[in-house]
Design a protein around this motif. Structure first.
Motif, PDB file in Angstrom:
ATOM      1  N   VAL A 181       0.842  -1.195   0.000  1.00 30.45           N
ATOM      2  CA  VAL A 181       0.000   0.000   0.000  1.00 30.45           C
ATOM      3  C   VAL A 181       0.880   1.249   0.000  1.00 30.45           C
ATOM      4  CG1 VAL A 181      -1.631   1.361   1.379  1.00 30.45           C
ATOM      5  CG2 VAL A 181      -2.028  -1.087   1.028  1.00 30.45           C
ATOM      6  N   ALA A 182       1.932   1.228   0.825  1.00 30.73           N
ATOM      7  CA  ALA A 182       2.856   2.365   0.869  1.00 30.73           C
ATOM      8  C   ALA A 182       3.575   2.541  -0.465  1.00 30.73           C
ATOM      9  CB  ALA A 182       3.866   2.176   2.000  1.00 30.73           C
ATOM     10  N   ASP A 183       3.911   1.428  -1.130  1.00 29.44           N
ATOM     11  CA  ASP A 183       4.579   1.511  -2.438  1.00 29.44           C
ATOM     12  C   ASP A 183       3.697   2.200  -3.476  1.00 29.44           C
ATOM     13  OD1 ASP A 183       6.770   0.193  -1.392  1.00 29.44           O
ATOM     14  OD2 ASP A 183       6.285  -1.744  -2.324  1.00 29.44           O
ATOM     15  N   ILE A 184       2.397   1.914  -3.441  1.00 32.43           N
ATOM     16  CA  ILE A 184       1.483   2.551  -4.394  1.00 32.43           C
ATOM     17  C   ILE A 184       1.492   4.064  -4.186  1.00 32.43           C
ATOM     18  CG2 ILE A 184      -0.905   2.688  -5.208  1.00 32.43           C
ATOM     19  CD1 ILE A 184      -1.246  -0.214  -4.149  1.00 32.43           C
ATOM     20  N   GLU A 185       1.475   4.485  -2.929  1.00 30.96           N
ATOM     21  CA  GLU A 185       1.553   5.915  -2.632  1.00 30.96           C
ATOM     22  C   GLU A 185       2.891   6.509  -3.068  1.00 30.96           C
ATOM     23  OE1 GLU A 185      -0.583   8.695  -0.780  1.00 30.96           O
ATOM     24  OE2 GLU A 185      -1.278   7.493  -2.476  1.00 30.96           O
ATOM     25  N   THR A 186       3.969   5.744  -2.879  1.00 34.12           N
ATOM     26  CA  THR A 186       5.286   6.215  -3.312  1.00 34.12           C
ATOM     27  C   THR A 186       5.310   6.428  -4.820  1.00 34.12           C
ATOM     28  OG1 THR A 186       6.405   5.109  -1.469  1.00 34.12           O
ATOM     29  CG2 THR A 186       7.753   5.650  -3.390  1.00 34.12           C
ATOM     30  N   LEU A 187       4.734   5.496  -5.563  1.00 34.20           N
ATOM     31  CA  LEU A 187       4.654   5.634  -7.019  1.00 34.20           C
ATOM     32  C   LEU A 187       3.800   6.832  -7.413  1.00 34.20           C
ATOM     33  CD1 LEU A 187       4.240   1.855  -7.799  1.00 34.20           C
ATOM     34  CD2 LEU A 187       6.009   3.289  -8.847  1.00 34.20           C
ATOM     35  N   ARG A 188       2.677   7.012  -6.744  1.00 33.35           N
ATOM     36  CA  ARG A 188       1.787   8.133  -7.062  1.00 33.35           C
ATOM     37  C   ARG A 188       2.508   9.462  -6.882  1.00 33.35           C
ATOM     38  NH1 ARG A 188      -0.981  11.814  -4.675  1.00 33.35           N
ATOM     39  NH2 ARG A 188      -0.495  11.055  -2.580  1.00 33.35           N
ATOM     40  N   THR A 189       3.158   9.625  -5.748  1.00 33.09           N
ATOM     41  CA  THR A 189       3.837  10.901  -5.492  1.00 33.09           C
ATOM     42  C   THR A 189       5.067  11.071  -6.379  1.00 33.09           C
ATOM     43  OG1 THR A 189       5.050   9.905  -3.628  1.00 33.09           O
ATOM     44  CG2 THR A 189       2.983  11.021  -3.121  1.00 33.09           C
ATOM     45  N   HIS A 190       5.769   9.969  -6.652  1.00 35.52           N
ATOM     46  CA  HIS A 190       6.958  10.028  -7.514  1.00 35.52           C
ATOM     47  C   HIS A 190       6.597  10.570  -8.892  1.00 35.52           C
ATOM     48  CE1 HIS A 190      10.801   8.873  -9.319  1.00 35.52           C
ATOM     49  NE2 HIS A 190      10.117   8.292 -10.296  1.00 35.52           N
ATOM     50  N   PHE A 191       5.444  10.180  -9.405  1.00 34.00           N
ATOM     51  CA  PHE A 191       5.036  10.607 -10.743  1.00 34.00           C
ATOM     52  C   PHE A 191       4.164  11.870 -10.715  1.00 34.00           C
ATOM     53  CE2 PHE A 191       5.973   6.056 -11.619  1.00 34.00           C
ATOM     54  CZ  PHE A 191       6.970   6.269 -12.563  1.00 34.00           C
ATOM     55  N   GLY A 192       3.973  12.443  -9.546  1.00 36.18           N
ATOM     56  CA  GLY A 192       3.239  13.697  -9.445  1.00 36.18           C
ATOM     57  C   GLY A 192       1.767  13.578  -9.780  1.00 36.18           C
ATOM     58  N   ILE A 193       1.168  12.434  -9.455  1.00 43.28           N
ATOM     59  CA  ILE A 193      -0.251  12.188  -9.733  1.00 43.28           C
ATOM     60  C   ILE A 193      -1.073  12.526  -8.497  1.00 43.28           C
ATOM     61  CG2 ILE A 193      -1.957  10.401 -10.277  1.00 43.28           C
ATOM     62  CD1 ILE A 193       0.310   8.957 -11.838  1.00 43.28           C
ATOM     63  N   ASP A 194      -2.108  13.312  -8.675  1.00 42.73           N
ATOM     64  CA  ASP A 194      -2.958  13.707  -7.547  1.00 42.73           C
ATOM     65  C   ASP A 194      -3.946  12.609  -7.178  1.00 42.73           C
ATOM     66  OD1 ASP A 194      -4.117  15.374  -5.562  1.00 42.73           O
ATOM     67  OD2 ASP A 194      -5.708  15.920  -6.972  1.00 42.73           O
ATOM     68  N   ARG A 195      -4.745  12.154  -8.174  1.00 41.97           N
ATOM     69  CA  ARG A 195      -5.741  11.110  -7.947  1.00 41.97           C
ATOM     70  C   ARG A 195      -5.755  10.210  -9.166  1.00 41.97           C
ATOM     71  NH1 ARG A 195     -11.137  12.965  -7.597  1.00 41.97           N
ATOM     72  NH2 ARG A 195     -11.667  11.447  -5.982  1.00 41.97           N
ATOM     73  N   TRP A 196      -6.182   8.961  -8.958  1.00 40.74           N
ATOM     74  CA  TRP A 196      -6.183   8.026 -10.077  1.00 40.74           C
ATOM     75  C   TRP A 196      -7.200   6.908  -9.876  1.00 40.74           C
ATOM     76  CZ3 TRP A 196      -0.493   5.777  -9.723  1.00 40.74           C
ATOM     77  CH2 TRP A 196      -0.249   5.317  -8.416  1.00 40.74           C
TER      78      TRP A 196
END
Length: 318
Positions: free
Chosen positions: A92-107
């Protein structure tokens, strides 16, 4: 439209790489489709199953910006088949890390089988980051689901000959706890015994996920590297019940009430039977549940794939 939808034509990722997420783990990722399109993350099954090129083809590349990645220890992620710092909370934390790494707000979050479990765990933890949920072959990690697969009287009643092959590596006196017995083999020092156990575990998986026998599926699941990753990581999660309390995901479904969602569930899914999808529907009445009358577990089943592609097409315009 009455004709069943199929995969979008083949297309290549526009970029790919590895991301260090800590704990010695590095995740393989790919981004495909339209860079300014609707953001979606695909969560593969297993745990330990890894991703494939066909997974991204469930989304219209003209309208979606598609992130596919291999979870810890799976696919091309490193270290291969590692159980260290590999839990649901880590993923779950990895998914958040990927989201923030790519600058995605919501998906949008899209997952099948174990990927449905992880999708739910992520959405319950971060509902404000999820625009929609698309789930296939729901698995809630409640005890009856584990027992269905790994105790007599569940899937063993449908596939008795494959069940005999599954229990064969385990001594008679240890068969009361197959998950524990397999864990000892899969984490033991005997490399030959580890591989024999991994292939037997993964072959059982291949049998239960297919509606009709598929040599290609069995060959893929029992190839050495795939078998080791699936068996070790899946067994690791089964032994710890996914680090989820009984009923935890159903209780958490209250946080999903404002998230549009679709569940596509095969009626004849012998890996994750419809009972869990039905229970989730009761806990989350707003979700659309589509039970495919001639469907099994795999996303490639014609009726299941049709439901999934129709869902992604619908949400692409939201």
């Amino acid at each position: 439209m009455t004709e069943r939808r199929t995969l979008y034509p083949e297309f290549e990722p526009r970029e790919a790489g590895m991301l260090d997420v800590g704990d010695g783990h590095s995740l393989y990722w790919e981004r495909s489709g339209n860079a300014v399109g609707k953001k979606v993350v695909f969560l593969h099954g297993g745990p330990g199953g890894g991703s494939s090129p066909s997974h991204r083809r469930q989304f219209d590349p003209a309208r979606y910006d598609i992130l596919v990645f291999d979870q810890r220890g799976a696919g091309k992620s490193l270290p291969h088949a590692s159980l260290v710092a590999n839990t649901t909370a880590h993923l779950v934390a990895d998914i958040e890390t990927l989201r923030t790494h790519f600058g995605i707000d919501r998906w949008m979050v899209f997952g099948g089988s174990w990927g449905s479990t992880l999708s739910l765990a992520y959405a319950v933890a971060h509902p404000d980051r999820v625009t929609e949920l698309v789930l296939r072959g729901v698995f809630l990690f409640d005890q009856y689901e584990v027992d269905w697969l790994y105790r007599e009287g569940g899937a063993s009643s449908l596939y008795p000959e494959a069940w005999d092959d599954f229990v064969a590596p385990i001594a008679e006196e240890e068969r009361g706890d197959l998950v524990g017995a397999y864990r000892r083999l899969l984490t033991g020092d005997d490399a030959v015994a580890r591989l024999v156990a991994a292939k037997a575990w993964s072959k059982w998986e291949a049998v239960t996920v297919t509606l009709l026998p598929s040599k290609d599926t069995e060959d893929h699941f029992t190839s050495d590297e795939v078998a080791i990753a699936i068996a070790r990581i899946e067994n690791h999660y089964m032994a710890h019940k996914g680090w989820l309390a009984e009923g935890e995901l159903l209780a958490g479904a209250a946080k999903l009430r404002d998230i549009p969602g679709v569940i596509v569930q095969g009626r004849h899914d012998c890996c994750t039977p419809p009972r869990a999808a039905w229970a989730l529907k009761q806990a989350w009445p707003e979700v659309e549940l589509n039970i495919v009358p001639d469907g099994g577990h795999l996303f490639s089943e014609p009726g299941v794939l049709d439901g999934l592609v129709r869902a992604t097409d619908r949400f692409a315009t939201v």
